[in-house]
Design a protein around this motif. Structure first.
Motif, short mmCIF file in Angstrom:
data_model
loop_
_atom_site.label_atom_id
_atom_site.label_comp_id
_atom_site.label_asym_id
_atom_site.label_seq_id
_atom_site.Cartn_x
_atom_site.Cartn_y
_atom_site.Cartn_z
N GLU A 158 3.78 -0.94 3.99
CA GLU A 158 2.46 -1.56 4.14
C GLU A 158 2.38 -2.74 3.18
O GLU A 158 2.02 -2.58 2.01
N GLY A 211 0.82 -1.20 0.00
CA GLY A 211 0.00 0.00 0.00
C GLY A 211 0.85 1.25 0.00
O GLY A 211 1.82 1.37 0.75
N LEU A 226 -3.76 -3.77 4.29
CA LEU A 226 -4.24 -2.62 5.05
C LEU A 226 -3.99 -2.75 6.56
O LEU A 226 -4.34 -1.86 7.31
N PRO A 238 -7.17 7.78 3.46
CA PRO A 238 -7.07 6.39 3.91
C PRO A 238 -7.05 6.22 5.43
O PRO A 238 -7.79 5.40 5.97
N CYS A 270 1.74 4.82 1.02
CA CYS A 270 1.49 5.65 2.20
C CYS A 270 1.86 7.10 1.88
O CYS A 270 2.59 7.38 0.91
N SER A 279 -8.25 6.63 -2.82
CA SER A 279 -8.00 6.47 -1.40
C SER A 279 -6.73 5.63 -1.28
O SER A 279 -5.67 6.09 -1.67
N LYS A 280 -6.83 4.40 -0.83
CA LYS A 280 -5.63 3.57 -0.74
C LYS A 280 -5.34 2.94 -2.10
O LYS A 280 -6.18 2.26 -2.68
#
Length: 337
Positions: free
Chosen positions: A65, A37, A135, A164, A39, A318-319
């Motif tokens: 992540e 993910g 997540l 997020p 960040c 978002s993410k």
């Protein structure tokens, strides 16, 4: 297939490079990364060559992540066996994966294969897929932030900033039994996601009057902006708590401290997390922590620069996850049946 890594060299200079396979220490396992993910810190290293006071002075692999599958077990017998799906707690005693706080920098885990201390690995319960498990780290940040407010059961909560982390804070507040959860943002997409993960209603962040009228018992400030902090203090009821989860810029910032004093507010900071990731993994596995809407994009790791560009537009994403080779082989099929 050659191993690749996403490497930050300087501001506006992130490259997807071929890298040698890692050589693990005795207490390290090699993880075939499935998802990573993006960040805010990854975006800062890409855009500015620094994240706060952590300045890039040498090439560094980004990312903290991640989820994946153990490809090589630790030689000392510690940690999970080959084939175990895992997520990662990215902290070491004095550093964090993908951090330029020290020199030499601590490489991150945006790579096809990465050697990680087994103490960082968290085996996934049956039923928790690798995509969702990516997540776990940001959800743990949100979990820790909500925890800084104390028991939120039955309280009215407001989240300022529904990116997020803010959206995950909404989900955690709902998981923890808040009676009402309100969220704000500047854009419709993050507000829609906040509603999908549990917000009862949302407010445009520019509507100062409506925010102040919330009179929340707990305010989670997750925008990391000065206007957001002002709104958080003004939206808290007398005797309420404001958790400063969003990281403000370095140096002095002007805040309405007189309001905080006369309303007898409790202002508390929140940074990263300790061991909350274990509770998060359990809550993700049993479905009590709803996070699926937070993931808006999944791009191949080879398109990492494009993915960074997508992730920096808070109005449209978002993410954003990077998908590595292990996602194709292990994918979301639980190898344990």
């Amino acid at each position: 297939m050659a191993s690749i890594a996403v490497v930050a060299h300087a501001a506006s200079d992130v490259r997807v490079e071929e890298v040698p396979e890692p050589t693990p220490a005795a207490d390290e396992a090699v993880v075939a990364v499935a998802y990573g993910g993006i960040c805010g810190s990854d975006l800062h290293y890409w855009q500015h060559g620094a994240a706060g006071e952590s300045i890039l002075r040498e090439p560094m692999v980004l990312g903290h992540e991640v989820s994946g599958v153990v490809a090589v077990a630790a030689a000392d017998g510690s940690g999970p066996a080959v084939g175990t799906p895992v997520t990662v707690h990215p902290a070491t005693p004095d550093s964090y994966l993908g951090s330029a706080a020290r020199l030499p920098h601590q490489d991150g885990a945006f790579a096809t294969h990465v050697a990680l201390p087994t103490r960082m690995l968290r085996p996934l319960p049956v039923g928790l897929d690798l995509r969702t498990a990516a997540l776990a780290e940001p959800a743990a940040v949100a979990w820790h932030g909500v925890g800084q407010a104390g028991d939120v059961q039955g309280l009215r909560a407001l989240v300022i900033g529904s990116g997020p982390i803010g959206a995950l804070a909404v989900a955690v507040l709902r998981h923890h039994g808040a009676a009402e959860v309100v969220a704000s943002d500047l854009h419709e997409l993050p507000m829609r996601i906040a509603r999908e993960v549990g917000a009862d209603r949302t407010i445009d962040a520019r509507d100062a009057e409506a925010l102040a009228a919330v009179e929340a018992d707990v305010v989670i400030e997750s925008s990391g902006t000065l206007p957001g902090l002002h709104s958080a203090i003004r939206a808290a009821r007398r005797g309420g708590t404001v958790v400063m989860l969003g990281l403000q810029r370095s140096g002095e910032v002007a805040v309405p401290i007189a309001t905080a004093i006369t309303r007898e507010l409790r202002l508390v900071g929140s940074f990263r997390f300790v061991d909350e990731i274990d509770d998060v993994v359990a809550a993700l596995a049993d479905g009590s922590l709803a996070v699926a809407p937070v993931i808006t994009h999944v791009l191949d790791a080879a398109a990492a620069v494009e993915a960074l560009d997508v992730a920096r537009d808070a109005s449209a994403s978002s993410k954003v996850l990077l998908r590595f080779a292990a996602a194709d082989t292990a994918a979301d099929d639980d190898p344990r049946g």
